[in-house]
Design an enzyme around this catalytic site. Structure first.
Site, PDB file in Angstrom:
ATOM      1  N   CYS A   7       0.866  -1.163   0.000  1.00 44.81           N
ATOM      2  CA  CYS A   7       0.000   0.000   0.000  1.00 44.81           C
ATOM      3  C   CYS A   7       0.907   1.219   0.000  1.00 44.81           C
ATOM      4  O   CYS A   7       2.129   1.085  -0.069  1.00 44.81           O
ATOM      5  CB  CYS A   7      -0.898  -0.040   1.233  1.00 44.81           C
ATOM      6  N   THR A   8       0.336   2.376   0.110  1.00 43.68           N
ATOM      7  CA  THR A   8       1.170   3.575   0.146  1.00 43.68           C
ATOM      8  C   THR A   8       1.833   3.736   1.505  1.00 43.68           C
ATOM      9  O   THR A   8       3.043   3.669   1.631  1.00 43.68           O
ATOM     10  CB  THR A   8       0.354   4.828  -0.223  1.00 43.68           C
ATOM     11  N   GLY A   9       1.021   3.904   2.562  1.00 44.06           N
ATOM     12  CA  GLY A   9       1.573   4.181   3.879  1.00 44.06           C
ATOM     13  C   GLY A   9       1.834   2.983   4.749  1.00 44.06           C
ATOM     14  O   GLY A   9       2.492   3.090   5.782  1.00 44.06           O
ATOM     15  N   ASN A  10       1.317   1.811   4.391  1.00 44.49           N
ATOM     16  CA  ASN A  10       1.446   0.589   5.182  1.00 44.49           C
ATOM     17  C   ASN A  10       1.010   0.830   6.630  1.00 44.49           C
ATOM     18  O   ASN A  10       1.632   0.385   7.566  1.00 44.49           O
ATOM     19  CB  ASN A  10       2.877   0.050   5.128  1.00 44.49           C
ATOM     20  N   SER A  11      -0.103   1.546   6.765  1.00 42.28           N
ATOM     21  CA  SER A  11      -0.596   1.842   8.107  1.00 42.28           C
ATOM     22  C   SER A  11      -2.011   1.356   8.336  1.00 42.28           C
ATOM     23  O   SER A  11      -2.426   1.201   9.484  1.00 42.28           O
ATOM     24  CB  SER A  11      -0.536   3.353   8.368  1.00 42.28           C
ATOM     25  N   CYS A  12      -2.769   1.075   7.280  1.00 39.45           N
ATOM     26  CA  CYS A  12      -4.186   0.767   7.456  1.00 39.45           C
ATOM     27  C   CYS A  12      -4.627  -0.452   6.647  1.00 39.45           C
ATOM     28  O   CYS A  12      -4.693  -1.559   7.163  1.00 39.45           O
ATOM     29  CB  CYS A  12      -5.012   2.008   7.088  1.00 39.45           C
ATOM     30  N   ARG A  13      -4.925  -0.256   5.362  1.00 37.23           N
ATOM     31  CA  ARG A  13      -5.483  -1.345   4.545  1.00 37.23           C
ATOM     32  C   ARG A  13      -4.548  -2.533   4.424  1.00 37.23           C
ATOM     33  O   ARG A  13      -4.962  -3.677   4.588  1.00 37.23           O
ATOM     34  CB  ARG A  13      -5.845  -0.828   3.153  1.00 37.23           C
ATOM     35  N   SER A  14      -3.286  -2.284   4.140  1.00 40.07           N
ATOM     36  CA  SER A  14      -2.342  -3.393   4.004  1.00 40.07           C
ATOM     37  C   SER A  14      -2.151  -4.109   5.336  1.00 40.07           C
ATOM     38  O   SER A  14      -1.968  -5.330   5.374  1.00 40.07           O
ATOM     39  CB  SER A  14      -1.001  -2.901   3.460  1.00 40.07           C
ATOM     40  N   SER A  32       3.906  -7.054   4.957  1.00 33.71           N
ATOM     41  CA  SER A  32       3.264  -5.914   4.315  1.00 33.71           C
ATOM     42  C   SER A  32       4.242  -4.752   4.327  1.00 33.71           C
ATOM     43  O   SER A  32       5.132  -4.673   5.183  1.00 33.71           O
ATOM     44  CB  SER A  32       1.949  -5.541   5.001  1.00 33.71           C
ATOM     45  N   THR A  60       4.636  -3.843  12.132  1.00 32.80           N
ATOM     46  CA  THR A  60       5.427  -2.650  11.865  1.00 32.80           C
ATOM     47  C   THR A  60       5.100  -2.114  10.481  1.00 32.80           C
ATOM     48  O   THR A  60       4.686  -2.868   9.592  1.00 32.80           O
ATOM     49  CB  THR A  60       6.937  -2.958  11.950  1.00 32.80           C
ATOM     50  N   ASP A  62       6.603  -0.870   7.306  1.00 36.26           N
ATOM     51  CA  ASP A  62       7.909  -0.974   6.669  1.00 36.26           C
ATOM     52  C   ASP A  62       7.901  -0.467   5.235  1.00 36.26           C
ATOM     53  O   ASP A  62       6.887  -0.554   4.541  1.00 36.26           O
ATOM     54  CB  ASP A  62       8.364  -2.442   6.649  1.00 36.26           C
ATOM     55  N   CYS A  79      -4.112  -0.409  -2.697  1.00 31.84           N
ATOM     56  CA  CYS A  79      -4.446   1.007  -2.833  1.00 31.84           C
ATOM     57  C   CYS A  79      -5.673   1.148  -3.730  1.00 31.84           C
ATOM     58  O   CYS A  79      -5.684   0.637  -4.837  1.00 31.84           O
ATOM     59  CB  CYS A  79      -3.289   1.773  -3.452  1.00 31.84           C
ATOM     60  N   CYS A  86       0.156   2.987  -6.261  1.00 31.30           N
ATOM     61  CA  CYS A  86       1.140   2.000  -5.827  1.00 31.30           C
ATOM     62  C   CYS A  86       1.857   1.537  -7.079  1.00 31.30           C
ATOM     63  O   CYS A  86       1.247   0.898  -7.932  1.00 31.30           O
ATOM     64  CB  CYS A  86       0.465   0.815  -5.138  1.00 31.30           C
ATOM     65  N   ASP A 103      -9.614   4.080   1.463  1.00 32.50           N
ATOM     66  CA  ASP A 103      -8.775   4.318   2.634  1.00 32.50           C
ATOM     67  C   ASP A 103      -9.630   4.949   3.729  1.00 32.50           C
ATOM     68  O   ASP A 103      -9.971   6.130   3.645  1.00 32.50           O
ATOM     69  CB  ASP A 103      -7.609   5.228   2.275  1.00 32.50           C
TER      70      ASP A 103
END
Length: 141
Positions: A7-14, A32, A60, A62, A79, A86, A103
């Site tokens: 994903c873009t930020g690797n903070s939510c969906r991924s 992820s 984490t 990454d 994304c 992405c 998102d």
């Protein structure tokens, strides 16, 4: 079986997809990453997953750079927003898939509405990744 979810930020969906896929089958090695990793997890994503009994709080955020030299059975981008991109993963990959999701961290409105967006997207990710697991991944294990 090695799966990388991008994903873009690797903070939510991924992160939610990572949690689901890992919970479906312990034989799957799931990672992820983000093309622009934020370095932290979305508190809404952590809460949404905890609500259904999956703890992703130890994950984490990454950078995809960490995984460029690895081999993968699947690389899956999640994304889905019109303002996000992405790029194609360039590593050694057997299957590349795109499964786009909104998102929820960009949702605006009342706290109740924003929370409902995290729940909606979480449930969509679960359904999409369960189908992928059942139809494509599980038969290969």
């Amino acid at each position: 079986m090695k799966v990388l979810i991008l994903c873009t930020g690797n903070s939510c969906r991924s992160q939610m997809a990572h949690g689901f896929l890992q919970s479906f089958d312990e034989r799957i090695e799931v990672s992820s990453a983000g093309t622009e990793a934020s370095g932290k997890l979305s508190s809404g994503a952590v809460k949404a997953m905890a609500e259904i009994g999956i703890d992703i709080s130890g994950n984490t955020s990454d950078s995809v750079q960490k995984y460029l030299n690895d081999e993968w059975d699947y690389v899956i981008t999640v994304c889905g927003g019109a303002n996000e991109k992405c790029p194609a993963f360039i590593g050694n990959v057997k299957h590349r898939l795109h499964m786009g999701y909104d998102d929820p961290s960009h949702a605006e409105g009342t706290p109740e509405f924003v929370w409902s967006e995290f729940q909606r997207v979480r449930d969509e990710i679960k359904a999409g990744f369960w189908k992928l697991y059942e139809e494509d991944i599980k038969p290969q294990l």
